[in-house]
Design a protein around this motif. Sequence first.
Motif, PDB file in Angstrom:
ATOM      1  N   GLU A  90       0.821  -1.220   0.000  1.00  0.00           N
ATOM      2  CA  GLU A  90       0.000   0.000   0.000  1.00  0.00           C
ATOM      3  C   GLU A  90       0.848   1.260   0.000  1.00  0.00           C
ATOM      4  OE1 GLU A  90      -3.456  -2.397   2.438  1.00  0.00           O
ATOM      5  OE2 GLU A  90      -2.126  -0.995   3.473  1.00  0.00           O
ATOM      6  N   ILE A  91       1.978   1.239   0.696  1.00  0.00           N
ATOM      7  CA  ILE A  91       2.870   2.400   0.704  1.00  0.00           C
ATOM      8  C   ILE A  91       3.411   2.649  -0.701  1.00  0.00           C
ATOM      9  CG2 ILE A  91       5.118   3.222   1.526  1.00  0.00           C
ATOM     10  CD1 ILE A  91       4.496   1.875   4.201  1.00  0.00           C
ATOM     11  N   ILE A  92       3.763   1.571  -1.386  1.00  0.00           N
ATOM     12  CA  ILE A  92       4.275   1.703  -2.757  1.00  0.00           C
ATOM     13  C   ILE A  92       3.191   2.235  -3.696  1.00  0.00           C
ATOM     14  CG2 ILE A  92       5.103   0.381  -4.750  1.00  0.00           C
ATOM     15  CD1 ILE A  92       6.545  -1.460  -2.726  1.00  0.00           C
ATOM     16  N   MET A 137      -0.331   5.709   5.993  1.00  0.00           N
ATOM     17  CA  MET A 137      -1.580   6.133   5.367  1.00  0.00           C
ATOM     18  C   MET A 137      -2.183   7.306   6.138  1.00  0.00           C
ATOM     19  SD  MET A 137      -3.830   5.075   2.881  1.00  0.00           S
ATOM     20  CE  MET A 137      -3.761   3.285   2.728  1.00  0.00           C
ATOM     21  N   ALA A 138      -2.173   7.218   7.458  1.00  0.00           N
ATOM     22  CA  ALA A 138      -2.745   8.279   8.285  1.00  0.00           C
ATOM     23  C   ALA A 138      -2.016   9.593   8.062  1.00  0.00           C
ATOM     24  CB  ALA A 138      -2.689   7.878   9.759  1.00  0.00           C
ATOM     25  N   CYS A 236      -2.962  14.007  19.822  1.00  0.00           N
ATOM     26  CA  CYS A 236      -4.017  13.220  19.174  1.00  0.00           C
ATOM     27  C   CYS A 236      -3.528  11.790  19.036  1.00  0.00           C
ATOM     28  CB  CYS A 236      -4.343  13.797  17.795  1.00  0.00           C
ATOM     29  SG  CYS A 236      -5.390  12.714  16.788  1.00  0.00           S
ATOM     30  N   VAL A 237      -4.136  10.874  19.772  1.00  0.00           N
ATOM     31  CA  VAL A 237      -3.783   9.454  19.665  1.00  0.00           C
ATOM     32  C   VAL A 237      -4.622   8.884  18.521  1.00  0.00           C
ATOM     33  CG1 VAL A 237      -3.596   7.253  20.851  1.00  0.00           C
ATOM     34  CG2 VAL A 237      -3.370   9.389  22.143  1.00  0.00           C
ATOM     35  N   GLY A 238      -3.993   8.702  17.380  1.00  0.00           N
ATOM     36  CA  GLY A 238      -4.728   8.300  16.183  1.00  0.00           C
ATOM     37  C   GLY A 238      -4.287   6.956  15.642  1.00  0.00           C
ATOM     38  N   TYR A 239      -5.002   6.498  14.640  1.00  0.00           N
ATOM     39  CA  TYR A 239      -4.691   5.216  14.001  1.00  0.00           C
ATOM     40  C   TYR A 239      -5.327   5.182  12.622  1.00  0.00           C
ATOM     41  CZ  TYR A 239      -9.492   4.076  15.276  1.00  0.00           C
ATOM     42  OH  TYR A 239     -10.855   4.109  15.406  1.00  0.00           O
ATOM     43  N   SER A 240      -4.811   4.317  11.786  1.00  0.00           N
ATOM     44  CA  SER A 240      -5.398   4.054  10.476  1.00  0.00           C
ATOM     45  C   SER A 240      -5.532   2.539  10.358  1.00  0.00           C
ATOM     46  CB  SER A 240      -4.504   4.617   9.364  1.00  0.00           C
ATOM     47  OG  SER A 240      -5.065   4.377   8.097  1.00  0.00           O
ATOM     48  N   ARG A 241      -6.732   2.057  10.585  1.00  0.00           N
ATOM     49  CA  ARG A 241      -6.988   0.618  10.720  1.00  0.00           C
ATOM     50  C   ARG A 241      -7.648   0.065   9.456  1.00  0.00           C
ATOM     51  NH1 ARG A 241     -11.490  -2.429  13.315  1.00  0.00           N
ATOM     52  NH2 ARG A 241     -12.606  -0.447  13.365  1.00  0.00           N
TER      53      ARG A 241
END
Length: 326
Positions: A90-92, A137-138, A236-241
């Motif tokens: 996904e990063i690529i 991604m986040a 901000c405690v965040g995530y990208s799930r």
Amino acid sequence: MINWRMARYRLEYLIFRTLVCIVRCLPVRESVALAKCLAFFIHYCLPRKLTRYQVASENLRTAFGEELSEKEIEQTIFQMWVHLFRMVVEIIQLPRKLHRGNIYEVMKFDYPPELITALCSGRPVILLSGHYGNWEMAVSVFGLFGFPMGVVARELDNPFLNNWFEKFRQSTGHRAMAKSGGYDDMIATIERRGHLALLGDQDAGKRGLFVDFFGKPASTFKSIALLALEYRAYICVGYSRRLPDHFENRQWVHFELGCEQLIDSTQCVSNDPVGEITQQFTTALERAIRKSPEQYFWVHRRWKSQPRVCAKKKRLSESLPEKKAA
């Protein structure tokens, strides 16, 4: 004379760029299948000592105790590898697949309105996450929405690979900052009321602050809370799930971008504000991980360091049998 180290770095980079070209050409379903094949090879074909299986399984037992059976632990670790290889893919693909025109198709948002207020308040914001979900991604999404950040990460040993990842982060308006030796850059950014993005879930050593993480003391960097308190920053405690795939209805992947907790450092009235804030963001990260444990990188030795009192008791308990035997 031939510089063998640089020759190795160039070879690694050549292999990586070849992989990048292949992955970018693959349809989504085939790229997912490739990630699963690589995960199968890592998990079932390589010696488990090389894949740190024992570390991951011990961490899962520490975190979940009797909640997970041995079969569930093994399946979680396998799914962790699937997730990690999918994340690399996904990063690529991200620069070509994610843009402002399709951001609401790819991302599902779960955040309080106060987060936008904080980002526009003129005060610095520390976007804090862990090795969970797709953290790149986040960060990219915040850049696409016009919130550039200083992205704090460990520099890679290979300078060519490190340069590729720096350009990748800069493509959405961010600035790369070295985790080691980049403290002055972080201070300068936060003094300008800029925003920082960093991961705060690794062992901080014996000098770290011990707070509960899944019910067990874990050494945690206290510099995050100190920065927030000194410069009146939000955390901000965040995530990208990753969410379940629906390739029939979507052209790419599907993620939930969430804010598990927004911490206003100016509202902390505890007698131990550093300890209070550190415990708050660690607990918030734990809540996020519990939503999808297979998307967390369990091979880190998160509980490697022990509080000095506990370590002393352990040494005493180990010495008692020796004295009795004598």
